[in-house]
Design an enzyme around this catalytic site. Structure first.
Site, PDB file in Angstrom:
ATOM      1  N   HIS A  55      35.444  36.966  40.244  1.00  0.00           N
ATOM      2  CA  HIS A  55      35.669  36.876  41.691  1.00  0.00           C
ATOM      3  C   HIS A  55      35.349  35.491  42.246  1.00  0.00           C
ATOM      4  CE1 HIS A  55      31.257  37.923  42.178  1.00  0.00           C
ATOM      5  NE2 HIS A  55      31.394  37.048  43.158  1.00  0.00           N
ATOM      6  N   ASP A  85      34.878  41.756  36.073  1.00  0.00           N
ATOM      7  CA  ASP A  85      34.370  40.616  36.830  1.00  0.00           C
ATOM      8  C   ASP A  85      33.798  39.523  35.929  1.00  0.00           C
ATOM      9  OD1 ASP A  85      34.029  39.187  39.153  1.00  0.00           O
ATOM     10  OD2 ASP A  85      32.114  40.110  39.673  1.00  0.00           O
ATOM     11  N   SER A 161      26.473  34.336  42.069  1.00  0.00           N
ATOM     12  CA  SER A 161      27.451  35.054  41.248  1.00  0.00           C
ATOM     13  C   SER A 161      27.855  34.238  40.025  1.00  0.00           C
ATOM     14  CB  SER A 161      28.702  35.351  42.077  1.00  0.00           C
ATOM     15  OG  SER A 161      28.420  36.259  43.111  1.00  0.00           O
TER      16      SER A 161
END
Length: 307
Positions: A55, A85, A161
């Site tokens: 993402h 992901d 992330s």
């Protein structure tokens, strides 16, 4: 390939962990139509392969990564998987400080863990936070899909992330992916990471095939810990068998006990999961079952998870 070590060595101080792992952590910057997406990545091979979240890259064009030294380099997209992901990037460099990955299957609730990343963007890059493992094998709904993740209370924010979740021995045991939030109340200490035991399979599929091959299902729900059936016999009680699944077609019933799978004894659901992660749709695996005081062996032909 991405390798995961089962030996973990001695515990390190927070300072030692930062000195060991931070050189392997990069800032990932992706040009979007009218903004820049900033995340974190982990070097997992010395010849320039970097792991991050899918993402972070989604919808982007040009991508650059910044090393802990501050120097930036163009990065090429190799492969990725939106559902899990994860994505792999490549920079044309050699001799990079690759992180060591450890086995997330060895984590237990309460273990000390650390995170390194870029919370809220480039300005705070290289931030170290710490916490504990709050839960393992936590099924979390993410954009309509279920991900099985490690839960931690180590502080994670936007920009973390794709960064590493690190055990007390300085090994990467997860890739941080989400922080739970709410529009209605403050939420603190609910972060989640993709476990390294899953990452090994996913990344190596991406590198070998360019995509993630489907993970099979046994089709049984078992107790987390084994039950002693006789003095030296332990088994996992089967609580539910999914109709049409590999276990159902092989004749496994609710109330049976799984003694072994693939020739290896299993005394916890984690051990059974570890065996499944090494298999693919279409593979066959034997299971030793205890039913009404007798041992029996069945063969499962693994299929896709039955919805």
């Amino acid at each position: 390939m991405l390798e995961v070590e089962t030996d973990h060595g001695r515990e390190l101080t927070a300072q030692e962990i930062y000195q060991r792992v931070n050189p392997s952590v990069v800032t990932v910057m992706v040009q979007l139509d009218d903004s820049v997406s900033v995340g974190t990545g982990v070097i997992f091979r010395a010849d320039g392969y970097i792991l991050t979240n899918y993402h972070v890259l989604a919808g982007g064009r040009d991508c650059t990564v910044a090393m802990d030294t501050g120097r930036t380099y163009e990065a090429r997209y190799v492969a990725g998987d939106e559902r899990n992901d994860l994505a792999v990037l490549k920079v044309e460099l050699t001799g990079l400080p690759a992180a060591t990955f450890g086995d997330s299957d060895q984590l237990v609730v309460g273990d000390k863990v650390y995170a390194i990343g870029n919370p809220l963007g480039v300005e705070l890059r290289g931030t170290l936070t710490d916490g504990i493992v709050s839960a393992i094998n936590r099924d979390v709904q993410v954009d309509g899909r279920t991900m099985t993740l490690v839960q931690t209370n180590a502080a994670l924010n936007s920009g973390n992330s794709g960064g590493p979740l690190i055990n007390a021995c300085g090994q990467v045991v997860g890739i941080n992916t989400i922080k739970m939030s709410s529009d209605y109340s403050n939420v603190e200490g609910l972060g989640f990471a993709i476990p390294s035991a899953s990452i090994r399979r996913l990344v190596n599929d991406l590198l070998t095939y360019g995509e993630v091959r489907p993970e099979p299902s046994f089709g049984v729900t078992v107790l987390q810990t084994g039950t002693r059936l006789e003095d030296d016999i332990w088994g996992l009680q089967v609580l539910e068998v999914t109709p049409g699944s590999a276990a159902d077609l092989a004749g496994i019933r609710e109330g049976d006990f799984v003694l072994a799978a693939g020739g290896r004894p299993v005394e916890t659901s984690q051990e059974l999961l570890r065996i499944r992660r090494q298999l693919y749709v279409g593979d066959q695996v034997t299971m030793e079952i205890w039913r009404d005081g007798e041992r029996m062996e069945v063969t499962l032909t693994l299929n896709d998870p039955v919805e």
